[in-house]
Design an enzyme around this catalytic site. Structure first.
Site, PDB file in Angstrom:
ATOM      1  CG  ASP A 189     -52.156 -56.840 -48.517  1.00  0.00           C
ATOM      2  OD1 ASP A 189     -52.311 -57.805 -47.742  1.00  0.00           O
ATOM      3  OD2 ASP A 189     -52.448 -56.877 -49.731  1.00  0.00           O
ATOM      4  CG  HIS A 206     -46.598 -58.799 -43.843  1.00  0.00           C
ATOM      5  ND1 HIS A 206     -47.025 -58.657 -45.139  1.00  0.00           N
ATOM      6  CD2 HIS A 206     -45.323 -59.222 -43.898  1.00  0.00           C
ATOM      7  CE1 HIS A 206     -46.040 -58.997 -45.958  1.00  0.00           C
ATOM      8  NE2 HIS A 206     -44.999 -59.334 -45.233  1.00  0.00           N
TER       9      HIS A 206
END
Length: 75
Positions: A51, A47
């Site tokens: 996203d 992450h």
């Protein structure tokens, strides 16, 4: 379901699971049930690079292509 493991230098990986036959409702307004072949797709991503929204959108697009392979050849 599985949790695929990301190995360096990868930033994301898809983990397809086996296809199983399960009962599913035909629609939301009926109690009728039919047999269907279902498969879970798992995704793991870093992450810091990917996203969560983009990862989920990718899995949904992949699902659509797996369900209707003719879309791969469409313009």
């Amino acid at each position: 379901a599985t949790t695929p493991v990301i190995n360096r230098p990868e930033v994301a990986i898809i983990g397809p699971n086996r296809i199983v036959e399960r009962p599913v409702f035909i629609d939301n307004t009926s109690d009728r049930v039919r047999r269907a072949l279902l498969m879970n797709l798992s995704i793991s991503c870093d992450h810091r690079v990917v996203d969560g929204w983009d990862a989920a959108s990718f899995v949904q697009a992949l699902k659509k292509l797996i369900e209707a392979p003719s879309l791969i050849l469409a313009d």
